[in-house]
Design a protein around this motif. Structure first.
Motif, PDB file in Angstrom:
ATOM      1  N   TRP A  79       0.018  -8.135   4.784  1.00 35.37           N
ATOM      2  CA  TRP A  79       1.534  -8.627   4.592  1.00 35.37           C
ATOM      3  C   TRP A  79       1.411  -9.531   3.492  1.00 35.37           C
ATOM      4  CZ3 TRP A  79       5.409  -6.589   7.029  1.00 35.37           C
ATOM      5  CH2 TRP A  79       5.007  -6.009   8.415  1.00 35.37           C
ATOM      6  N   GLU A  80       2.331  -9.098   2.537  1.00 37.62           N
ATOM      7  CA  GLU A  80       2.536  -9.977   1.133  1.00 37.62           C
ATOM      8  C   GLU A  80       3.849 -10.581   1.168  1.00 37.62           C
ATOM      9  OE1 GLU A  80       1.953  -7.703  -2.288  1.00 37.62           O
ATOM     10  OE2 GLU A  80       3.410  -6.203  -1.746  1.00 37.62           O
ATOM     11  N   THR A  81       4.203 -11.761   0.379  1.00 39.92           N
ATOM     12  CA  THR A  81       5.561 -12.470   0.553  1.00 39.92           C
ATOM     13  C   THR A  81       6.025 -12.034  -0.998  1.00 39.92           C
ATOM     14  OG1 THR A  81       4.851 -14.270   1.775  1.00 39.92           O
ATOM     15  CG2 THR A  81       6.698 -14.636   0.545  1.00 39.92           C
ATOM     16  N   VAL A  82       7.125 -11.533  -0.902  1.00 39.55           N
ATOM     17  CA  VAL A  82       7.980 -11.090  -2.234  1.00 39.55           C
ATOM     18  C   VAL A  82       9.265 -11.872  -2.378  1.00 39.55           C
ATOM     19  CG1 VAL A  82       9.010  -9.207  -3.298  1.00 39.55           C
ATOM     20  CG2 VAL A  82       6.862  -8.626  -1.666  1.00 39.55           C
ATOM     21  N   GLU A  83       9.464 -12.320  -3.538  1.00 37.69           N
ATOM     22  CA  GLU A  83      10.909 -12.814  -3.719  1.00 37.69           C
ATOM     23  C   GLU A  83      11.773 -11.996  -3.952  1.00 37.69           C
ATOM     24  OE1 GLU A  83      11.646 -16.221  -4.802  1.00 37.69           O
ATOM     25  OE2 GLU A  83       9.811 -16.951  -4.369  1.00 37.69           O
ATOM     26  N   LYS A  84      12.977 -12.271  -3.086  1.00 40.30           N
ATOM     27  CA  LYS A  84      14.080 -11.342  -2.948  1.00 40.30           C
ATOM     28  C   LYS A  84      15.078 -11.874  -4.061  1.00 40.30           C
ATOM     29  CE  LYS A  84      16.683  -8.851   0.212  1.00 40.30           C
ATOM     30  NZ  LYS A  84      17.257  -8.906   1.612  1.00 40.30           N
ATOM     31  N   LYS A  85      15.563 -10.725  -5.174  1.00 39.94           N
ATOM     32  CA  LYS A  85      16.457 -11.118  -5.971  1.00 39.94           C
ATOM     33  C   LYS A  85      17.719 -10.695  -5.474  1.00 39.94           C
ATOM     34  CE  LYS A  85      13.280 -10.117  -9.588  1.00 39.94           C
ATOM     35  NZ  LYS A  85      12.682  -9.012 -10.566  1.00 39.94           N
ATOM     36  N   ASP A  86      18.656 -11.725  -5.768  1.00 42.60           N
ATOM     37  CA  ASP A  86      19.943 -11.951  -5.328  1.00 42.60           C
ATOM     38  C   ASP A  86      21.031 -11.265  -6.311  1.00 42.60           C
ATOM     39  OD1 ASP A  86      19.531 -12.119  -2.300  1.00 42.60           O
ATOM     40  OD2 ASP A  86      19.838 -13.976  -2.791  1.00 42.60           O
ATOM     41  N   MET A 127      15.399 -16.358  -2.144  1.00 36.73           N
ATOM     42  CA  MET A 127      14.741 -15.972  -0.851  1.00 36.73           C
ATOM     43  C   MET A 127      13.652 -15.315  -0.804  1.00 36.73           C
ATOM     44  SD  MET A 127      17.228 -14.477   1.952  1.00 36.73           S
ATOM     45  CE  MET A 127      16.819 -13.798   3.370  1.00 36.73           C
ATOM     46  N   GLU A 128      12.688 -15.515   0.160  1.00 32.31           N
ATOM     47  CA  GLU A 128      11.319 -14.908   0.184  1.00 32.31           C
ATOM     48  C   GLU A 128      11.464 -13.861   1.553  1.00 32.31           C
ATOM     49  OE1 GLU A 128       8.419 -17.579   0.609  1.00 32.31           O
ATOM     50  OE2 GLU A 128       8.469 -18.193  -1.512  1.00 32.31           O
ATOM     51  N   THR A 129      10.653 -12.577   1.347  1.00 38.41           N
ATOM     52  CA  THR A 129      10.753 -11.728   2.274  1.00 38.41           C
ATOM     53  C   THR A 129       9.201 -11.240   2.452  1.00 38.41           C
ATOM     54  OG1 THR A 129      11.555  -9.929   3.260  1.00 38.41           O
ATOM     55  CG2 THR A 129      11.596  -9.769   1.148  1.00 38.41           C
ATOM     56  N   ARG A 130       8.600 -10.696   3.494  1.00 38.26           N
ATOM     57  CA  ARG A 130       7.404 -10.241   3.878  1.00 38.26           C
ATOM     58  C   ARG A 130       7.612  -8.685   3.768  1.00 38.26           C
ATOM     59  NH1 ARG A 130       4.236 -12.855   8.580  1.00 38.26           N
ATOM     60  NH2 ARG A 130       2.930 -11.467   7.712  1.00 38.26           N
ATOM     61  N   GLN A 131       6.661  -7.848   3.293  1.00 36.32           N
ATOM     62  CA  GLN A 131       6.484  -6.455   3.312  1.00 36.32           C
ATOM     63  C   GLN A 131       5.018  -6.123   3.172  1.00 36.32           C
ATOM     64  OE1 GLN A 131       8.618  -5.204  -0.063  1.00 36.32           O
ATOM     65  NE2 GLN A 131       6.784  -5.418  -1.369  1.00 36.32           N
ATOM     66  N   LYS A 132       4.767  -5.027   3.654  1.00 38.83           N
ATOM     67  CA  LYS A 132       3.373  -4.486   3.483  1.00 38.83           C
ATOM     68  C   LYS A 132       2.887  -4.259   2.082  1.00 38.83           C
ATOM     69  CE  LYS A 132       2.822  -3.299   7.916  1.00 38.83           C
ATOM     70  NZ  LYS A 132       1.422  -2.903   8.538  1.00 38.83           N
ATOM     71  N   LYS A 133       1.621  -4.482   1.854  1.00 42.28           N
ATOM     72  CA  LYS A 133       1.221  -4.397   0.231  1.00 42.28           C
ATOM     73  C   LYS A 133       1.291  -2.706   0.080  1.00 42.28           C
ATOM     74  CE  LYS A 133      -2.176  -8.195   0.581  1.00 42.28           C
ATOM     75  NZ  LYS A 133      -3.400  -8.405   0.498  1.00 42.28           N
ATOM     76  N   SER A 134       1.536  -2.873  -1.271  1.00 39.71           N
ATOM     77  CA  SER A 134       1.416  -1.441  -2.012  1.00 39.71           C
ATOM     78  C   SER A 134      -0.056  -0.522  -2.039  1.00 39.71           C
ATOM     79  CB  SER A 134       2.048  -1.363  -3.301  1.00 39.71           C
ATOM     80  OG  SER A 134       3.353  -1.808  -3.261  1.00 39.71           O
ATOM     81  N   CYS A 135       0.040   0.736  -2.149  1.00 42.12           N
ATOM     82  CA  CYS A 135      -1.253   1.161  -2.153  1.00 42.12           C
ATOM     83  C   CYS A 135      -1.814   0.925  -3.652  1.00 42.12           C
ATOM     84  CB  CYS A 135      -1.014   2.796  -1.877  1.00 42.12           C
ATOM     85  SG  CYS A 135      -2.521   3.711  -2.014  1.00 42.12           S
ATOM     86  N   PRO A 136      -3.154   0.577  -3.682  1.00 43.84           N
ATOM     87  CA  PRO A 136      -3.651   0.588  -4.875  1.00 43.84           C
ATOM     88  C   PRO A 136      -3.969   1.979  -5.748  1.00 43.84           C
ATOM     89  CG  PRO A 136      -5.198   0.185  -3.411  1.00 43.84           C
ATOM     90  CD  PRO A 136      -3.993   0.430  -2.601  1.00 43.84           C
ATOM     91  N   HIS A 137      -4.173   2.997  -4.965  1.00 46.50           N
ATOM     92  CA  HIS A 137      -4.242   4.179  -5.525  1.00 46.50           C
ATOM     93  C   HIS A 137      -3.214   4.850  -6.193  1.00 46.50           C
ATOM     94  CE1 HIS A 137      -8.358   4.140  -3.983  1.00 46.50           C
ATOM     95  NE2 HIS A 137      -7.782   3.792  -2.716  1.00 46.50           N
ATOM     96  N   CYS A 138      -1.979   5.029  -5.626  1.00 44.55           N
ATOM     97  CA  CYS A 138      -0.894   5.750  -6.005  1.00 44.55           C
ATOM     98  C   CYS A 138       0.233   4.949  -6.525  1.00 44.55           C
ATOM     99  CB  CYS A 138      -0.363   6.714  -4.949  1.00 44.55           C
ATOM    100  SG  CYS A 138       0.221   5.926  -3.506  1.00 44.55           S
ATOM    101  N   GLY A 139       0.422   3.493  -6.030  1.00 48.92           N
ATOM    102  CA  GLY A 139       1.305   2.508  -6.121  1.00 48.92           C
ATOM    103  C   GLY A 139       2.783   2.752  -5.583  1.00 48.92           C
ATOM    104  N   LYS A 140       2.587   3.817  -4.938  1.00 48.07           N
ATOM    105  CA  LYS A 140       4.207   4.224  -4.274  1.00 48.07           C
ATOM    106  C   LYS A 140       4.132   4.053  -2.910  1.00 48.07           C
ATOM    107  CE  LYS A 140       4.986   7.668  -7.817  1.00 48.07           C
ATOM    108  NZ  LYS A 140       5.202   9.035  -7.988  1.00 48.07           N
TER     109      LYS A 140
END
Length: 62
Positions: free
Chosen positions: A55-62, A1-14
């Motif tokens: 937005w980036e698509t991320v694979e959701k692990k079940d 299953m895929e979900t969309r989320q905002k991209k992570s910060c390239p500076h801090c990563g968190k």
């Protein structure tokens, strides 16, 4: 299953790139035709340029 989320910060990563930041006037005037947007991080508040969508698509692990 895929979900969309905002991209992570390239500076801090968190943090996530959530808030739009203003672009310099010279960039607006010369590169208005490119899909480049500027976002600020929700944690470290540093600014980053994003080409295309934040937005980036991320694979959701079940």
């Amino acid at each position: 299953m895929e979900t969309r989320q905002k991209k992570s910060c390239p500076h801090c990563g968190k943090g996530k790139l959530t808030n739009r930041a203003r672009r310099p006037a010279l960039m607006k005037a010369t590169l208005f035709w490119l899909p480049i947007k500027r976002y600020s991080c929700s944690i470290c508040d540093k600014k980053s340029y994003v080409y295309g969508s934040v937005w980036e698509t991320v694979e959701k692990k079940d």
